[in-house]
Design an enzyme around this catalytic site. Structure first.
Site, PDB file in Angstrom:
ATOM      1  N   PRO A 129       0.783  -1.229   0.000  1.00  0.00           N
ATOM      2  CA  PRO A 129       0.000   0.000   0.000  1.00  0.00           C
ATOM      3  C   PRO A 129       0.822   1.289   0.000  1.00  0.00           C
ATOM      4  O   PRO A 129       1.857   1.377   0.645  1.00  0.00           O
ATOM      5  CB  PRO A 129      -0.837  -0.103   1.281  1.00  0.00           C
ATOM      6  CG  PRO A 129      -0.216  -1.170   2.090  1.00  0.00           C
ATOM      7  CD  PRO A 129       0.473  -2.102   1.135  1.00  0.00           C
ATOM      8  N   ASN A 130       0.304   2.224  -0.749  1.00  0.00           N
ATOM      9  CA  ASN A 130       0.824   3.603  -0.833  1.00  0.00           C
ATOM     10  C   ASN A 130       2.113   3.745  -1.648  1.00  0.00           C
ATOM     11  O   ASN A 130       2.573   4.866  -1.874  1.00  0.00           O
ATOM     12  CB  ASN A 130       1.020   4.215   0.571  1.00  0.00           C
ATOM     13  CG  ASN A 130      -0.279   4.244   1.342  1.00  0.00           C
ATOM     14  OD1 ASN A 130      -1.266   4.795   0.862  1.00  0.00           O
ATOM     15  ND2 ASN A 130      -0.310   3.624   2.516  1.00  0.00           N
ATOM     16  N   ARG A 157       4.654  11.093  -1.445  1.00  0.00           N
ATOM     17  CA  ARG A 157       5.154  10.703  -0.114  1.00  0.00           C
ATOM     18  C   ARG A 157       6.417  11.516   0.209  1.00  0.00           C
ATOM     19  O   ARG A 157       6.968  12.199  -0.643  1.00  0.00           O
ATOM     20  CB  ARG A 157       5.397   9.191  -0.055  1.00  0.00           C
ATOM     21  CG  ARG A 157       4.075   8.423  -0.150  1.00  0.00           C
ATOM     22  CD  ARG A 157       4.223   6.944   0.106  1.00  0.00           C
ATOM     23  NE  ARG A 157       4.228   6.629   1.536  1.00  0.00           N
ATOM     24  CZ  ARG A 157       4.318   5.378   1.994  1.00  0.00           C
ATOM     25  NH1 ARG A 157       4.407   4.364   1.154  1.00  0.00           N
ATOM     26  NH2 ARG A 157       4.308   5.145   3.297  1.00  0.00           N
ATOM     27  N   TYR A 196      11.611   8.564   1.262  1.00  0.00           N
ATOM     28  CA  TYR A 196      11.451   7.574   0.185  1.00  0.00           C
ATOM     29  C   TYR A 196      12.187   7.920  -1.096  1.00  0.00           C
ATOM     30  O   TYR A 196      12.197   7.129  -2.036  1.00  0.00           O
ATOM     31  CB  TYR A 196       9.955   7.368  -0.096  1.00  0.00           C
ATOM     32  CG  TYR A 196       9.241   6.764   1.087  1.00  0.00           C
ATOM     33  CD1 TYR A 196       9.555   5.475   1.525  1.00  0.00           C
ATOM     34  CD2 TYR A 196       8.265   7.472   1.799  1.00  0.00           C
ATOM     35  CE1 TYR A 196       8.929   4.915   2.628  1.00  0.00           C
ATOM     36  CE2 TYR A 196       7.630   6.918   2.895  1.00  0.00           C
ATOM     37  CZ  TYR A 196       7.965   5.641   3.305  1.00  0.00           C
ATOM     38  OH  TYR A 196       7.344   5.079   4.388  1.00  0.00           O
ATOM     39  N   ASN A 209       7.972  -5.725  -1.236  1.00  0.00           N
ATOM     40  CA  ASN A 209       7.970  -4.613  -0.293  1.00  0.00           C
ATOM     41  C   ASN A 209       6.529  -4.545   0.232  1.00  0.00           C
ATOM     42  O   ASN A 209       5.656  -3.968  -0.424  1.00  0.00           O
ATOM     43  CB  ASN A 209       8.358  -3.305  -0.960  1.00  0.00           C
ATOM     44  CG  ASN A 209       8.414  -2.154   0.038  1.00  0.00           C
ATOM     45  OD1 ASN A 209       7.905  -2.283   1.158  1.00  0.00           O
ATOM     46  ND2 ASN A 209       9.018  -1.043  -0.346  1.00  0.00           N
ATOM     47  N   ALA A 214       3.311  -0.909   4.684  1.00  0.00           N
ATOM     48  CA  ALA A 214       2.831  -0.941   6.076  1.00  0.00           C
ATOM     49  C   ALA A 214       2.369  -2.333   6.503  1.00  0.00           C
ATOM     50  O   ALA A 214       2.401  -2.659   7.703  1.00  0.00           O
ATOM     51  CB  ALA A 214       1.707   0.069   6.266  1.00  0.00           C
ATOM     52  N   HIS A 227       4.354  -4.663   8.999  1.00  0.00           N
ATOM     53  CA  HIS A 227       4.408  -4.557  10.453  1.00  0.00           C
ATOM     54  C   HIS A 227       3.285  -5.297  11.178  1.00  0.00           C
ATOM     55  O   HIS A 227       3.351  -5.454  12.390  1.00  0.00           O
ATOM     56  CB  HIS A 227       4.411  -3.066  10.840  1.00  0.00           C
ATOM     57  CG  HIS A 227       5.407  -2.278  10.046  1.00  0.00           C
ATOM     58  ND1 HIS A 227       6.758  -2.568  10.054  1.00  0.00           N
ATOM     59  CD2 HIS A 227       5.257  -1.239   9.168  1.00  0.00           C
ATOM     60  CE1 HIS A 227       7.389  -1.723   9.226  1.00  0.00           C
ATOM     61  NE2 HIS A 227       6.498  -0.919   8.684  1.00  0.00           N
ATOM     62  N   ASP A 241       1.628 -15.639   6.378  1.00  0.00           N
ATOM     63  CA  ASP A 241       1.244 -17.045   6.166  1.00  0.00           C
ATOM     64  C   ASP A 241       1.262 -17.404   4.685  1.00  0.00           C
ATOM     65  O   ASP A 241       1.636 -18.518   4.313  1.00  0.00           O
ATOM     66  CB  ASP A 241      -0.140 -17.321   6.765  1.00  0.00           C
ATOM     67  CG  ASP A 241      -0.098 -17.422   8.286  1.00  0.00           C
ATOM     68  OD1 ASP A 241       1.009 -17.426   8.862  1.00  0.00           O
ATOM     69  OD2 ASP A 241      -1.186 -17.483   8.906  1.00  0.00           O
ATOM     70  N   GLU A 265      12.612  -9.700   1.131  1.00  0.00           N
ATOM     71  CA  GLU A 265      11.847  -8.543   1.622  1.00  0.00           C
ATOM     72  C   GLU A 265      12.694  -7.296   1.400  1.00  0.00           C
ATOM     73  O   GLU A 265      13.885  -7.297   1.733  1.00  0.00           O
ATOM     74  CB  GLU A 265      11.567  -8.739   3.122  1.00  0.00           C
ATOM     75  CG  GLU A 265      10.870  -7.566   3.791  1.00  0.00           C
ATOM     76  CD  GLU A 265      10.795  -7.739   5.310  1.00  0.00           C
ATOM     77  OE1 GLU A 265      11.153  -8.821   5.836  1.00  0.00           O
ATOM     78  OE2 GLU A 265      10.388  -6.767   5.973  1.00  0.00           O
ATOM     79  N   HIS A 312      12.816  -2.815   1.521  1.00  0.00           N
ATOM     80  CA  HIS A 312      12.238  -1.525   1.910  1.00  0.00           C
ATOM     81  C   HIS A 312      13.102  -0.411   1.346  1.00  0.00           C
ATOM     82  O   HIS A 312      14.339  -0.513   1.351  1.00  0.00           O
ATOM     83  CB  HIS A 312      12.173  -1.392   3.435  1.00  0.00           C
ATOM     84  CG  HIS A 312      11.333  -2.456   4.062  1.00  0.00           C
ATOM     85  ND1 HIS A 312       9.962  -2.410   4.051  1.00  0.00           N
ATOM     86  CD2 HIS A 312      11.672  -3.628   4.649  1.00  0.00           C
ATOM     87  CE1 HIS A 312       9.485  -3.500   4.630  1.00  0.00           C
ATOM     88  NE2 HIS A 312      10.501  -4.257   4.997  1.00  0.00           N
ATOM     89  N   SER A 367      13.178   2.689   2.668  1.00  0.00           N
ATOM     90  CA  SER A 367      13.764   3.314   3.856  1.00  0.00           C
ATOM     91  C   SER A 367      14.312   2.218   4.775  1.00  0.00           C
ATOM     92  O   SER A 367      14.166   1.021   4.481  1.00  0.00           O
ATOM     93  CB  SER A 367      12.692   4.117   4.596  1.00  0.00           C
ATOM     94  OG  SER A 367      11.715   3.241   5.148  1.00  0.00           O
ATOM     95  N   ARG A 397      13.370   4.308  12.093  1.00  0.00           N
ATOM     96  CA  ARG A 397      12.178   5.161  12.092  1.00  0.00           C
ATOM     97  C   ARG A 397      11.314   4.879  13.342  1.00  0.00           C
ATOM     98  O   ARG A 397      11.816   4.418  14.351  1.00  0.00           O
ATOM     99  CB  ARG A 397      11.427   4.936  10.776  1.00  0.00           C
ATOM    100  CG  ARG A 397      12.290   5.318   9.552  1.00  0.00           C
ATOM    101  CD  ARG A 397      11.560   5.081   8.253  1.00  0.00           C
ATOM    102  NE  ARG A 397      10.359   5.908   8.175  1.00  0.00           N
ATOM    103  CZ  ARG A 397       9.366   5.690   7.303  1.00  0.00           C
ATOM    104  NH1 ARG A 397       9.451   4.683   6.439  1.00  0.00           N
ATOM    105  NH2 ARG A 397       8.314   6.466   7.292  1.00  0.00           N
ATOM    106  N   ARG A 453       7.506   0.578  13.296  1.00  0.00           N
ATOM    107  CA  ARG A 453       8.117   0.017  12.083  1.00  0.00           C
ATOM    108  C   ARG A 453       9.258  -0.949  12.400  1.00  0.00           C
ATOM    109  O   ARG A 453       9.858  -1.537  11.503  1.00  0.00           O
ATOM    110  CB  ARG A 453       8.646   1.143  11.187  1.00  0.00           C
ATOM    111  CG  ARG A 453       7.573   2.079  10.679  1.00  0.00           C
ATOM    112  CD  ARG A 453       8.134   3.113   9.718  1.00  0.00           C
ATOM    113  NE  ARG A 453       7.277   4.275   9.624  1.00  0.00           N
ATOM    114  CZ  ARG A 453       6.201   4.369   8.831  1.00  0.00           C
ATOM    115  NH1 ARG A 453       5.865   3.383   8.036  1.00  0.00           N
ATOM    116  NH2 ARG A 453       5.466   5.469   8.834  1.00  0.00           N
TER     117      ARG A 453
HETATM  118  C1  DQA Z   1       8.371   0.888   3.508  1.00  0.00           C
HETATM  119  C2  DQA Z   1       8.514   1.102   5.021  1.00  0.00           C
HETATM  120  C3  DQA Z   1       7.176   0.896   5.723  1.00  0.00           C
HETATM  121  O1  DQA Z   1       7.329   1.109   7.114  1.00  0.00           O
HETATM  122  C4  DQA Z   1       6.143   1.881   5.195  1.00  0.00           C
HETATM  123  O2  DQA Z   1       4.896   1.617   5.787  1.00  0.00           O
HETATM  124  C5  DQA Z   1       6.061   1.903   3.714  1.00  0.00           C
HETATM  125  C6  DQA Z   1       7.276   1.758   2.915  1.00  0.00           C
HETATM  126  C7  DQA Z   1       9.661   1.225   2.748  1.00  0.00           C
HETATM  127  O3  DQA Z   1       9.786   0.808   1.600  1.00  0.00           O
HETATM  128  O4  DQA Z   1      10.540   1.916   3.294  1.00  0.00           O
HETATM  129  O5  DQA Z   1       4.991   2.165   3.150  1.00  0.00           O
HETATM  130  O6  DQA Z   1       8.071  -0.491   3.281  1.00  0.00           O
END
Ligand code: DQA
Length: 144
Positions: A9-10, A17, A22, A73, A76, A79, A86, A97, A99, A101, A106, A110
């Protein structure tokens, strides 16, 4: 070899953002960067994004059924989504995995990843290069 690159998401709104966290890439620029880097390493990256947990779970099932390696990735969902964890556990090929950031530098919420325990490894904090480092790790894992 085909791989799935799943974004949560996002992430499709990197344009609005916080760029101090980011970076400056828009989502389409990030996708193009991943696709080109994957191709240079001999992968065909199918890069997808969803704001919905069920959609990401469905894609993980698809990867499990087809034995596809996955770079994810979870944003959110990282977390708190036990359902994505699963589903990720069902994979037969490596799962990395990533990220943009470094979540550990942070807010405290997170600092927990419920995904890391079922991932082959985690790469965080290198901006778009986190994905490229993941592609390189995948290449080494698959050619060892
Ligand atoms: C993220 C880090 C997460 O904590 C955050 O919710 C994101 C992006 C990252 O790529 O740094 O949406 O996964």
């Amino acid at each position: 070899m085909k791989i799935l690159v799943l974004n949560g998401p996002n992430l499709a709104r990197l344009d609005i953002r916080d760029s101090s966290i980011y970076g400056d890439f828009t989502y389409p620029e990030l996708v193009a960067f991943i696709e080109a880097s994957a191709e240079a390493l001999g992968f065909i990256a199918d890069v997808r994004q969803s704001n919905e947990e069920a959609q990401i779970i469905g894609w993980l099932h698809e990867a499990a059924d087809a034995s596809l390696p996955v770079i994810i990735n979870p944003a959110a969902f990282t977390h708190y989504s036990y359902a994505i964890r699963d589903a990720a556990e069902l994979l037969k090929s490596p799962l990395i995995e990533v990220h943009l950031s470094n979540p550990l530098s942070r807010e405290e919420f997170r600092h927990t990843s419920v995904i890391s325990g079922v991932a082959t490894g985690t790469i965080a904090g290198f901006g778009p290069n986190s994905y490229i480092l993941a592609l390189e790790a995948l290449k080494k894992l698959l050619h060892k």
